[in-house]
Structure formats: C-alpha cells, structure tokens
Design a protein around this motif. Structure first.
Motif, PDB file in Angstrom:
ATOM      1  N   ALA A   1       2.205  -9.115  -2.423  1.00 31.99           N
ATOM      2  CA  ALA A   1       1.659  -9.239  -1.076  1.00 31.99           C
ATOM      3  C   ALA A   1       2.156  -8.124  -0.177  1.00 31.99           C
ATOM      4  N   GLU A   2       1.237  -7.469   0.502  1.00 29.98           N
ATOM      5  CA  GLU A   2       1.638  -6.552   1.568  1.00 29.98           C
ATOM      6  C   GLU A   2       1.966  -7.420   2.787  1.00 29.98           C
ATOM      7  N   ALA A   3       3.142  -7.969   2.767  1.00 23.23           N
ATOM      8  CA  ALA A   3       3.612  -8.885   3.809  1.00 23.23           C
ATOM      9  C   ALA A   3       5.085  -9.131   3.562  1.00 23.23           C
ATOM     10  N   GLU A   4       5.720  -9.815   4.486  1.00 20.98           N
ATOM     11  CA  GLU A   4       7.125 -10.212   4.330  1.00 20.98           C
ATOM     12  C   GLU A   4       7.256 -11.631   4.874  1.00 20.98           C
ATOM     13  N   LEU A   5       6.508 -12.558   4.227  1.00 23.20           N
ATOM     14  CA  LEU A   5       6.388 -13.929   4.691  1.00 23.20           C
ATOM     15  C   LEU A   5       6.818 -14.897   3.590  1.00 23.20           C
ATOM     16  N   ARG A   6       7.739 -15.777   3.912  1.00 19.49           N
ATOM     17  CA  ARG A   6       8.285 -16.709   2.917  1.00 19.49           C
ATOM     18  C   ARG A   6       7.216 -17.627   2.331  1.00 19.49           C
ATOM     19  N   ASP A   7       6.304 -18.127   3.158  1.00 18.25           N
ATOM     20  CA  ASP A   7       5.370 -19.140   2.668  1.00 18.25           C
ATOM     21  C   ASP A   7       4.436 -18.608   1.592  1.00 18.25           C
ATOM     22  N   LEU A   8       4.227 -17.309   1.547  1.00 16.84           N
ATOM     23  CA  LEU A   8       3.361 -16.736   0.519  1.00 16.84           C
ATOM     24  C   LEU A   8       3.957 -16.876  -0.874  1.00 16.84           C
ATOM     25  N   HIS A   9       5.279 -17.047  -0.960  1.00 19.90           N
ATOM     26  CA  HIS A   9       5.959 -17.112  -2.251  1.00 19.90           C
ATOM     27  C   HIS A   9       5.869 -18.489  -2.913  1.00 19.90           C
ATOM     28  N   GLU A  10       5.523 -19.519  -2.159  1.00 24.41           N
ATOM     29  CA  GLU A  10       5.620 -20.875  -2.707  1.00 24.41           C
ATOM     30  C   GLU A  10       4.645 -21.091  -3.865  1.00 24.41           C
ATOM     31  N   TYR A  11       3.372 -20.814  -3.632  1.00 24.64           N
ATOM     32  CA  TYR A  11       2.366 -21.079  -4.653  1.00 24.64           C
ATOM     33  C   TYR A  11       1.523 -19.851  -5.041  1.00 24.64           C
ATOM     34  N   ALA A  12       1.652 -18.744  -4.312  1.00 19.53           N
ATOM     35  CA  ALA A  12       0.676 -17.673  -4.482  1.00 19.53           C
ATOM     36  C   ALA A  12       1.237 -16.355  -5.003  1.00 19.53           C
TER      37      ALA A  12
END
Length: 463
Positions: A238-249
């Motif tokens: 992901a071009e991002a730095e967001l914790r929630d993106l790591h949970e399922y995606a």
C-alpha cells in the motif's frame, strides 16, 4: 437423617462455589484475551525478500518489457526478489501531461501500454522472472482514471461529480490529467475487483502495489484481498502508512516517516536523537507482521523532491545501510544502483545511464546478508530491533537484531566528524563479529571503543 443430608448439601455447595466462581471468571476473561491484529497470511516467499521498483519507460532506450527482461540476471545477482512494475496500462490522451503522459492516468484497466509491448511480452517477463525465483507485482491505480477511460462514457455514475455534474480531480493536488472514482458504487467495486483478479489469472502476477491506497475505503481492499487469495497467495503493498490496511488487506506499507526523519538529519534540521525517537514511537504502534517498506528513493521522490544525492548528500550510504537492516523490507528504485544523479522526466522519455557503482555494490552486500541472516528477515520470520545506547546519541545510531541463530550489530555515524564511541552495559551487543563490508574480525567487549569515520557505517555480523 434430613439434617445430615442438608449438611452434606451445604458442604458440597460451599466446596463447589469457588470453583464455579473461578470458572465464570475464566469464561469472562476469554473476551479480553489478546488477538493478533494482522489477519493477512503473508506468502512464504516474503520472509527474506527485497523489492525493486521498475520504471519500464526509462529503463532502456526501447522502453519495453522485452528490453527490461534482459536485465533480470543482473537484478537477480544483486539480490532482488520482488519486481514492482510501475503501471503497465494504456495512458490517457485527453488532458495528458507532457508528450507521453503519466503512468497513473489509466485509460484501460484490462489493457497493456503498446509502447511497452503486448500481453504476450508481459507474460514472458513474468515467466522469466518466476524461473529465476523472482516475483512480479503490478502498480495499480484504483482511485482515479484518465479523462478518456471508456468508463467515463459507459459508467459515468461511477465517478465523483461536481455540483454541476462534471467530472473532477482532487482539488488539493496538481492532478488535472485524471478524474476521481466513487467507491460508494458497488458496481465499481465489483468491476475493480474483477480487473485485479484478471491479471493474477491471465498473467500470473504475484500481487500489487496500490497507488494512493488510503484514498479508497479499507473495506473494499479487505474484500479484494480475500478474492485474490482464492486464486493464489498474493503480496499487497500500500502506498500509505495506515495501520488498518494491514488487518485484512495489505502485507506492507510505506515508511514515509522514516525517510523524512533521515532527510531532516542529513540536512541538519535534526540530530540522531530524532531517529531513536522515530523507532520509539513505532515500538507499541506497529508490529513485526505489519511490514514496512524502507527507502531512500522512489519514483515520486526522484521526480518531485530531487535526487537521492541532493536529499541525502554524504549521508546517503549510511541511510541505505539503515533502511536495509532495520525492521522492514528495503526498496531500490530504478537506477539507484547506477547512482542515478538526475530527476527522471515523469511525462517524457528520459533514459537511465547504466554503470557499475559503489552504491550498487553496497546494496548487493546488504541484500545478500538479508537473504542468509535470519535476524534480518521480514515480519514474523525475523527478529525485533533493539537500541544499544552509546556515548554520543546525537551523532551515532546503534542497534541490534538477533535470534538464536543469527545476529547483527549496526553502528552508524550521522555526522561529518570522526566519532569515538563506547556503549553502555547492555550485553545484547557483546559478541564476536565479522564486519560486513571490510571482512574484519571484531570482538565487542564492555569497554570497547569504536572510531567511526564521518558518515561511516559498520554492520557487525554473527552467523
């Protein structure tokens, strides 16, 4: 007799009541048991992988898949595992920027940019990479399309419209060559998921790097990842730095903040204590299985924020060593290994000049170490990074990564002066080492003093 029975029942009740209470308490505590945040299963081949961003247009004079394929043996020898291809789709012509346009103005999600080759050429590139035990991910642009993407005519309701009912770009960015999609439309979500699945099925790509991933709702990515994993285990960046993106995606996200901290240190805006502070903030917010991509360059930085030499100067090699040895996966952008000293044109042709360099040799040594030293592996396969306090925290950054099999002790001088440094009584760094770059044998004792040259770096290895 009645009294005897009553007494026995009372005694039995008193005997069982504490057990019952404890049982109820245990049952109650079940809902408070910690659970792993990351539900994604990373592909096994990610465990000690490195990643390389491929700018097909600028890589060769031809700017084609076939011409790039000839570089695969060199990249394999350098230690590259994952090839991230910048967008391979046809580029929009309406409101195009420059002569060739932006890769990120996608005209057809199911098409191949004819300037790069055709579908068969792309398949051959992927097949050749797989034969060398390398993996290929495509750059995906879900947030917006070119103005002349057929979806604008076939499904205009899938776009964000202005109050006047017109297509629109993000008003905060200079993105006039693209228009934004609306992920409140379930049919768009279905279309985009099917397009993602197409390239995994048809070309056998191994996943995606997702442009502006945080601009698209996380629940879309959660569903898309589950659909992709039904085809084969994929890798998602992901071009991002967001914790929630790591949970399922997503398996991995950008380490934007690390780059910015190192840049500030290199320009004298902060001292090395800022690097310690950076990792201190990560300690309880990010887990090993939330993979982070560490870098000193990428296509955006090179194009818009000057070259890696201008951003890091004499601190460049120490910064590279750090990005390849801390927790996370190191990235190389096309041409870094050739010491690319210009900002590549983003909308026009601008070929990289290839040559053998010290920077390339440093990356090759670091990638080789990452492959064989389990302490440096990614996520759950690797080890946690711990600081080693030293006598000059404002100039020297020092840390270890170790497990039962392997160990590294890294010392970096982020200053323009020779630094003589000693370390505190923490025993984690004490050992017999081989220094990676010099091959020197070193024993680090409690009273050891090291002299590190200006901008110098040491990677002490136990294997």
């Amino acid at each position: 007799m009645v009294k005897i029975i009553t007494s026995l029942m009372l005694g039995l009740s008193l005997l069982l009541s504490p057990v019952s209470a404890m049982s109820d308490e245990a049952i109650s505590l079940n809902k408070y048991q910690p659970k792993p945040f990351v539900k994604v299963s990373h592909p096994e081949w990610v465990k000690n992988a490195t990643i390389y961003e491929v700018n097909i247009r600028q890589y060769t004079k031809q700017g084609t898949f076939n011409a790039f394929t000839e570089h695969l043996p060199r990249l394999k020898e350098m230690g590259v595992d994952i090839l991230w291809l910048m967008p391979i789709h046809p580029i929009g012509e309406l409101n195009r920027k420059g002569e060739m346009g932006s890769y990120y103005a996608v005209k057809d999600y199911y098409g191949v940019n004819p300037q790069m080759g055709n579908l068969a050429d792309l398949k051959d590139l992927v097949n050749q990479a797989h034969k060398m035990d390398m993996y290929v991910i495509l750059d995906w642009v879900p947030n917006h399309t070119a103005w002349d993407n057929p979806l604008t005519k076939n499904h205009p309701e899938w776009y964000k419209l202005s109050k006047k009912g017109e297509f629109q770009s993000n008003p905060w960015w200079d993105w006039q060559d693209i228009i934004e999609l609306d992920y409140q439309q379930p049919e768009l979500r279905q279309y985009m998921t099917e397009a993602l699945k197409y390239w995994v099925k048809e070309v056998n790509v191994d996943g995606y790097r997702v442009d502006t991933a945080g601009y698209v709702p996380t629940d879309f990515w959660n569903t898309a990842r589950s659909e992709l994993d039904k085809i084969k285990p994929v890798f998602m960046l992901a071009e991002a730095e967001l914790r929630d993106l790591h949970e399922y995606a997503f398996d991995m996200a950008y380490s934007f903040r690390l780059h910015d901290v190192l840049h500030n240190v290199a320009h004298g805006h902060k001292d090395v204590s800022a690097i310690y502070s950076h990792f201190g903030k990560l300690e309880n917010r990010w887990r090993l299985d939330m993979l982070r991509m560490n870098f000193v360059d990428n296509h955006d930085l090179n194009a818009w924020d000057k070259t890696m030499f201008e951003r890091f100067g004499d601190f460049l090699h120490a910064s590279i060593v750090l990005t390849a040895t801390v927790e996370g996966m190191p990235l190389i952008y096309s041409g870094q290994e050739a010491e690319l000293d210009k900002s590549l044109a983003f909308f026009d042709k601008d070929v990289i000049e290839w040559k053998t360099t010290k920077t390339g040799a440093i990356y090759q040594q670091l990638f080789g170490l990452k492959h064989r030293n389990t302490a440096l592996w990614n996520g759950k396969w690797g080890s946690h990074m711990l600081p080693v306090a030293n006598s000059n925290k404002k100039a020297i950054f020092s840390y270890t990564r170790a497990n039962d099999a392997d160990k590294v002790f890294v010392v970096l001088n982020f200053s323009n002066q020779v630094q003589k440094v000693t370390f505190n009584s923490t025993k984690r760094h004490l050992d017999k080492y081989t220094e990676l770059f010099s091959g020197d044998k070193v024993i680090i004792k409690p009273d050891t003093e090291l002299a590190i040259e200006p901008f110098g770096y040491r990677v002490y290895v136990v294997e």
